[in-house]
Each structure stands twice: as structure tokens, then as C-alpha cells.
Scaffold this motif. Structure first.
Motif, PDB file in Angstrom:
ATOM      1  N   ARG A 111       2.450   8.784  13.288  1.00 40.09           N
ATOM      2  CA  ARG A 111       1.326   8.322  14.096  1.00 40.09           C
ATOM      3  C   ARG A 111      -0.022   8.588  13.420  1.00 40.09           C
ATOM      4  NH1 ARG A 111      -0.385   4.577  16.911  1.00 40.09           N
ATOM      5  NH2 ARG A 111       1.726   4.546  17.773  1.00 40.09           N
ATOM      6  N   GLN A 112      -0.161   9.736  12.780  1.00 41.61           N
ATOM      7  CA  GLN A 112      -1.443  10.028  12.153  1.00 41.61           C
ATOM      8  C   GLN A 112      -1.745   9.060  11.013  1.00 41.61           C
ATOM      9  OE1 GLN A 112      -1.962  14.079  10.961  1.00 41.61           O
ATOM     10  NE2 GLN A 112      -4.157  13.828  10.598  1.00 41.61           N
ATOM     11  N   LEU A 161       0.848  -1.189   0.000  1.00 41.38           N
ATOM     12  CA  LEU A 161       0.000   0.000   0.000  1.00 41.38           C
ATOM     13  C   LEU A 161       0.883   1.238   0.000  1.00 41.38           C
ATOM     14  CD1 LEU A 161      -2.687   1.581   0.370  1.00 41.38           C
ATOM     15  CD2 LEU A 161      -2.398   1.238   2.847  1.00 41.38           C
ATOM     16  N   LEU A 162       0.767   2.070  -1.026  1.00 37.37           N
ATOM     17  CA  LEU A 162       1.397   3.387  -1.034  1.00 37.37           C
ATOM     18  C   LEU A 162       0.450   4.343  -0.333  1.00 37.37           C
ATOM     19  CD1 LEU A 162       3.660   5.303  -1.955  1.00 37.37           C
ATOM     20  CD2 LEU A 162       2.387   5.627  -4.088  1.00 37.37           C
ATOM     21  N   LEU A 163       0.900   4.897   0.768  1.00 38.68           N
ATOM     22  CA  LEU A 163       0.050   5.715   1.642  1.00 38.68           C
ATOM     23  C   LEU A 163       0.565   7.145   1.622  1.00 38.68           C
ATOM     24  CD1 LEU A 163      -2.202   5.787   3.770  1.00 38.68           C
ATOM     25  CD2 LEU A 163      -0.523   4.999   5.458  1.00 38.68           C
ATOM     26  N   ASP A 178      -4.923   6.760  10.694  1.00 43.13           N
ATOM     27  CA  ASP A 178      -5.715   6.683   9.461  1.00 43.13           C
ATOM     28  C   ASP A 178      -5.971   5.225   9.075  1.00 43.13           C
ATOM     29  OD1 ASP A 178      -5.651   9.456   9.263  1.00 43.13           O
ATOM     30  OD2 ASP A 178      -3.947   9.476   7.893  1.00 43.13           O
ATOM     31  N   ILE A 179      -4.931   4.406   9.185  1.00 40.71           N
ATOM     32  CA  ILE A 179      -5.070   2.988   8.863  1.00 40.71           C
ATOM     33  C   ILE A 179      -6.104   2.343   9.780  1.00 40.71           C
ATOM     34  CG2 ILE A 179      -3.883   0.759   8.990  1.00 40.71           C
ATOM     35  CD1 ILE A 179      -1.359   2.229   7.997  1.00 40.71           C
ATOM     36  N   ALA A 180      -6.008   2.618  11.074  1.00 35.11           N
ATOM     37  CA  ALA A 180      -6.940   2.025  12.035  1.00 35.11           C
ATOM     38  C   ALA A 180      -8.376   2.461  11.735  1.00 35.11           C
ATOM     39  CB  ALA A 180      -6.548   2.421  13.453  1.00 35.11           C
ATOM     40  N   ALA A 181      -8.565   3.748  11.414  1.00 37.43           N
ATOM     41  CA  ALA A 181      -9.917   4.248  11.124  1.00 37.43           C
ATOM     42  C   ALA A 181     -10.475   3.622   9.850  1.00 37.43           C
ATOM     43  CB  ALA A 181      -9.884   5.769  11.001  1.00 37.43           C
TER      44      ALA A 181
END
Length: 342
Positions: free
Chosen positions: A120-121, A8-10, A125-128
Motif C-alpha cells: 500500500r505504501q 518502472l522498477l520501484l 508513493d505512486i499517487a503522491a
């Protein structure tokens, strides 16, 4: 090999036309109470470039380069792309991966450093996104920070060497390294003591100086601060620093905090800082961000290979290395994040 089945390119995301700019900025600043007039002022920076941020096209260009570099290492995995603030949105990408049966993903974020907004953000974002997709969502891990990777440093060192050839270099010439400023309270939680965000940027700058063979004076400065004036941020600002220089005839500015030519690079450095230097009679050059055909793409592929194939970790720095999978990585006790986009 590990059981990852996708990359995944984030990234941050950015507007791709004039009508996208204000919706994008509202996404970036949602829940922060930023006045409309402040958003309109920032929007003008984007409109200066036709309402288009280069970051999305940079990601599109990066993907085939990254796939090729991964293939050279025997990693034949699909590369997906998801953004924090603009299409393709991360939650939509996670939903697509779930629909295709992807179970475990390795994320490569377009930020080399550790801090709330640069690490961390993205984890939040991944968790959300996973929570929104539900039980079908794949597990998503993030690669480590890479501000001291040899390939990361080599890309900026090349830009510095080439940039210095474009100005008159004498014993008054200074090399300035810039990164996005953050609130001082965010800095406090940006990594282990002695290895915080500003320490990481300084180490990357020091390594780049050595790799470029620069023997003159250099400084780390900051750019793109936002928020109320009474809130302390990392200083000095690049423009303030330029104005403080005495007997300096030329400067080269290296955007060590940015993987690509974000709006902050194009506006804050190529426009504002360049104008400040011109006003002061200082010859000015902004050095290039790394070329996708160079060592930067290989660096990202190698980070994936570290996790997928267990290849040895390569580092030039001496600061502690910590794992984004650990709960203590870049804690979330932070001041409001920077509000400007990419």
C-alpha cells in the motif's frame, strides 16, 4: 498486447556513502517523531558497511537482466527506476517519464508480499509522485503480489539446498525463515483475513520447504523490528527464537522476506543472529537470496507479461489472490511503518 509503454522498477532506496546515511534515515522516518539517538544507532549498522546499502546497486544490476528477460518475451519497453527514500527518487523518475511522453507504466516493486509497508505504501508513493508532477504524469499500475510464484520459490529453495551443504545436518537441525516484522495493528490490515502478511510469509516458507526437499523441522520467525517496546509486533524475533531452541546443533536461516541482501540481512542476520548462534554453540548459516541470473528475474518479467500480454498466472499457493489496482488492496488503516532501511 496492452498499451503500456514503459516499465518502472520501484524500490526502497538506500544510502551509497557515509554522508548519505543520516539524510536517508530522515527520509525513511519523516513525520514519525523518531528520536535522533535512535537514528544514530541505526546509522551505525550502515556505517559498519561503509555507509552503503546494497539495494541501489542491486537495482542497477537487475535492470539489464530484466530487460533481457522481457526481450525474450517480446516486450521491448524501456525500464525506468525510482526509489521511495533515496536517489533516484520516484517523483523525479515520474517527471522524467512525463517529459519523454510516457503515458502508461507498469510498476514492479521489490517486495513480493502484501501489507501496508510492502504494498500500500508503494501505491501511496505512486499517487503522491503523480500528483506532484501534475496532469502530464503517466498512469502507473503495479503488478500483483508474487510470494507464491514458482520462480520466486525456486530461488530461495536453491539457496536453502546450498546453505544446508555448508553445515552439519542431523536430526536436530532446524530451518528458520525470516521476514521483516511489522506492528500487529498493521498485520490486521495486511490482506484478507486468512491471507494476511504473516500467512503469506508462512505459505512462501512452506512452499520453499517442499521445493528444497527439506524433511526436518522448520519455523517462521521475524527480524528487524523497531518502534517503542510497548507496541506489539509480530514475534518471535529470530534471536529470541534461537535462544529458545533446545538440543539444536545447527540452523539454516533463509531470508524469505527479502529479494536481496539488504542491510537488514547483512546486519540483523549475518552479524546479530550469527553472534547469537555462536554464543549458544549452534552451527549457523544464512542461506543466499536469489541470484539475478536465476529464476527471480524471470519471475519479474513474467509478472509484467501477465499484465501486458495476458499470459496465464502461475501460482503454487492457495491463499486468495488480489489485485493492487483494487481499492481494497492492503488498506492504509495501519500503525506507523517500520523505520529501518534497506
Amino acid at each position: 498486447m496492452s498499451d503500456y509503454d514503459a516499465i518502472l522498477l520501484l524500490s526502497f532506496g538506500g544510502p551509497e556513502g557515509p554522508d548519505d546515511v543520516m539524510p536517508f534515515l530522515r527520509n525513511v522516518t519523516r513525520g514519525r517523531g523518531i528520536p535522533e539517538e535512535r537514528l544514530l544507532a541505526v546509522a551505525e549498522h550502515y556505517q559498519h558497511f561503509g555507509g552503503v546499502s546494497p539495494i541501489n546497486q542491486w537495482c542497477r544490476d537487475l535492470i539489464p537482466h530484466l530487460q533481457t528477460a522481457l526481450g525474450r518475451r517480446g516486450i521491448e519497453l524501456p525500464v525506468y527506476w525510482g526509489n521511495r527514500n533515496w536517489n533516484p527518487m520516484l517523483v523525479d523518475t515520474v517527471a522524467t517519464m512525463a517529459e519523454r511522453g510516457v503515458k502508461r507504466v507498469l510498476a514492479i516493486a521489490t517486495s513480493a508480499y502484501g501489507s501496508y509497508s510492502s504494498c500500500r505504501q508503494y501505491l501511496d508513493d505512486i499517487a503522491a509522485a503523480r500528483a506532484a508532477v501534475g496532469e502530464r504524469a503517466p498512469v502507473i499500475d503495479k503488478v500483483r503480489h508474487f510470494f507464491d510464484h514458482p520462480g520466486f520459490i525456486a530461488g530461495y529453495a536453491q539457496g536453502v539446498r546450498e546453505g544446508l551443504q555448508k553445515i552439519t545436518v542431523d536430526d536436530t537441525t532446524r530451518l528458520l525463515f525470516t521476514a521483516h516484522s511489522i506492528p500487529s495493528s498493521m498485520e490486521e490490515y495486511s490482506g484478507p483475513e486468512g491471507a494476511r502478511y504473516s500467512d503469506q510469509v508462512r505459505e512462501a516458507a512452506e512452499l520453499t520447504v517442499a521445493a528444497a526437499g527439506w524433511e526436518g523441522p522448520w519455523d517462521v520467525v521475524w527480524q528487524s523490528r523497531s518502534g517503542p517496546p510497548q507496541m506489539p509486533w509480530l514475534e518471535p524475533d529470530v534471536n529470541d527464537h534461537l535462544e529458545s531452541l533446545e538440543n539444536t546443533t545447527s540452523v539454516a536461516v533463509c531470508p524469505i522476506g527479502f529479494l536481496s541482501d539488504h542491510i537488514e540481512v547483512l546486519w540483523d542476520l549475518d552479524e546479530e543472529a550469527a553472534q547469537t548462534a555462536q554464543k549458544l554453540g549452534i552451527e549457523y548459516v544464512r542461506t543466499a537470496t536469489p541470484d539475478l541470473d536465476g529464476p527471480m528475474t524471470e519471475t519479474l518479467a513474467e509478472l509484467a507479461a501477465e499484465r501486458i500480454q495476458g499470459v496465464p498466472v502461475r501460482r503454487l499457493g492457495k491463499l486468495p489472490l488480489w489485485d493492487p489496482r483494487e481499492s481494497g488492496c492492503c488498506p492504509a488503516q495501519a500503525a506507523p511503518r517500520p523505520s529501518k532501511g534497506h
